[in-house]
Write an enzyme that holds these catalytic residues in place. Structure first.
Site, PDB file in Angstrom:
ATOM      1  N   LYS A 241       0.834  -1.200   0.000  1.00  0.00           N
ATOM      2  CA  LYS A 241       0.000   0.000   0.000  1.00  0.00           C
ATOM      3  C   LYS A 241       0.876   1.261   0.000  1.00  0.00           C
ATOM      4  O   LYS A 241       2.077   1.188   0.267  1.00  0.00           O
ATOM      5  CB  LYS A 241      -0.926  -0.005   1.224  1.00  0.00           C
ATOM      6  CG  LYS A 241      -1.891  -1.206   1.265  1.00  0.00           C
ATOM      7  CD  LYS A 241      -2.835  -1.254   0.066  1.00  0.00           C
ATOM      8  CE  LYS A 241      -4.126  -2.011   0.308  1.00  0.00           C
ATOM      9  NZ  LYS A 241      -4.053  -3.462   0.064  1.00  0.00           N
ATOM     10  N   ILE A 242       0.235   2.400  -0.249  1.00  0.00           N
ATOM     11  CA  ILE A 242       0.990   3.650  -0.383  1.00  0.00           C
ATOM     12  C   ILE A 242       1.755   3.989   0.895  1.00  0.00           C
ATOM     13  O   ILE A 242       2.874   4.503   0.847  1.00  0.00           O
ATOM     14  CB  ILE A 242       0.076   4.828  -0.810  1.00  0.00           C
ATOM     15  CG1 ILE A 242       0.889   6.132  -0.889  1.00  0.00           C
ATOM     16  CG2 ILE A 242      -1.125   5.004   0.093  1.00  0.00           C
ATOM     17  CD1 ILE A 242       0.188   7.266  -1.587  1.00  0.00           C
TER      18      ILE A 242
END
Ligand code: PLP
Length: 405
Positions: free
Chosen positions: A186-187
């Site tokens: 994920k970011i």
């Protein structure tokens, strides 16, 4: 994307703070921990960053979804409406709390089609669960209107869209509760972790207790805590929170890089009239983890993917339509209701009926969609080269198609 591309001394420093005391648990050990509370610090940071009332860290995004649904009071027999394009975690959580997942089509936003949501409402519907896929938003105005009209709960799965916004509000903070994942791709990542956010104190109290065996966290020590309801263990550790803290502080840096690379790639693909793009309802709020685009037909899309594979440049171009995790077509375990133990009768019946359900509207969209993952380490030159190679491949495939026509 993902945030680990820019790990540095900041993450190491936060972990070292925890290792100085060796207290890896987020609760208790008040003396020995010498004032180091990374999980509490990260929760405060999330509230500040997302401008919301409460944040509860948990062990994963999947745990966040389960904890959120439980805290909203969703249980056996309740129906939760969710999209056919998501990640398996979304329906896993619905099943975990005993509820029935009701799948509906997506539109060109690649998120819930509000008209399809309306058609799926029954007297048993309790919650609508939009999933803000690939960094961008569902039609929250339309979905909130439906929730108001039918007195339903709104739980946003924003696991892929941390830092995204919709009309000035952060994704995840608009509904009754919202969830994030900090898993490894994920970011913002902390290896494994997640969070639930809410503006309701009542919901927060339930999130806090449910994710830690029902503890009310009011005792002088853990042994003295009361248990007002039955909970579970979805706790995060201090080591994970430490990494998360360093990563969240880099979010603005990640967003700026992604937006720049996304814009550059998009403008290169835009030179082809045959390429169209996902509907983004609030472009300002897109975190730009993926550029999602369409070709005119499934045939052209598949031909392009074959061409990209042959040229060795397929990596990072996701075709969700054939993906085992993200689109209902490939969820045979779900459609066969293959669980280790018994499901409830209502769950079993709903799952076995999925095989005959018509999701052709979503198929028509997803079969033409490619999502190009946006890197944090790409240089301008590399982005240009990637874009131009894709454009050349599309030209080649489309001209071949014309020749055959
Ligand atoms: C990643 C993700 C989750 C679950 O996150 P984990 O932390 O991997 O459990 C849930 N929903 C969506 C849409 C996701 O992309």
């Amino acid at each position: 994307m993902p945030g680990f591309e820019l790990f540095g001394p900041e993450e190491r420093k936060e972990i070292n703070d925890v290792m100085e005391t060796g207290i890896l648990m987020r609760y208790g050990f008040d003396g020995p921990r010498k004032g180091i509370w990374k999980s509490k610090e990260l929760e405060a940071e999330l509230c500040k960053r997302l401008d919301c009332g409460y944040a509860q860290l948990v062990s994963s995004g999947t745990a966040a979804n389960t904890t959120a649904l439980a805290a909203l009071g969703i249980g056996a027999g309740d129906e939760v409406i969710l999209p056919v394009f998501t990640f398996v975690a979304s329906f896993e959580s619905v099943l975990t709390v005993g509820a029935v997942p009701v799948f509906v089509d997506v539109d060109e936003t690649l998120t819930l089609d509000p008209a399809a949501v309306r058609r799926a409402i029954t007297p048993r519907t309790k919650c609508i669960m939009p999933v803000h896929m690939c960094g961008a938003m569902a039609d929250m105005d339309a979905l909130m209107a439906i929730c108001k009209e039918h007195n339903l709960l709104l739980m946003e799965d924003a696991c892929q869209s941390f830092g995204g916004r919709y009309k000035g509000k952060y994704l995840g903070t608009i509904g009754h509760a919202g969830t994030f994942s900090f898993d490894f791709v994920k970011i913002v990542t902390c290896a494994e972790g997640g969070a639930v956010v809410t503006n309701s104190e009542d919901v927060y109290t339930k999130l806090d207790g449910y994710s830690d065996h029902g503890h009310d966290h009011k005792g002088v020590d853990r042994g003295a805590d009361l248990h007002p309801f039955i909970g579970y263990n979805y706790r995060i550790s201090e080591l994970h929170s430490a990494i998360g803290l360093a990563q969240v502080r880099k979010l603005d840096q990640f967003l700026a890089i992604q937006k720049k690379n996304y814009q550059q790639l998009k403008s290169i693909l835009s030179t082809l009239p045959e390429v169209t793009f996902r509907t983004i309802l609030d472009p300002e709020g897109n975190i730009c983890t993926f550029l999602d685009w369409f070709l005119p037909t499934e045939e052209a899309t598949r031909a392009l993917l074959a061409e990209l594979r042959q040229q060795g440049i397929l990596a990072g171009n996701m075709y969700w339509y054939e993906h085992n995790w993200h689109y209902i077509r490939k969820w045979d375990h779900l459609k066969n209701a293959t669980a280790l133990g018994k499901l409830t009768d209502a769950q079993q019946k709903a799952l076995l009926s999925l095989d005959k359900a018509d999701f052709s509207a979503s198929d028509r969209i997803m079969s033409r969609c490619i999502s190009t993952s946006i890197g944090l380490l790409w240089t301008e030159e590399q982005t240009k080269e990637k874009g131009e190679k894709i454009v050349a491949a599309i030209r080649k495939v489309l001209s071949k198609e014309k020749a055959h026509a």
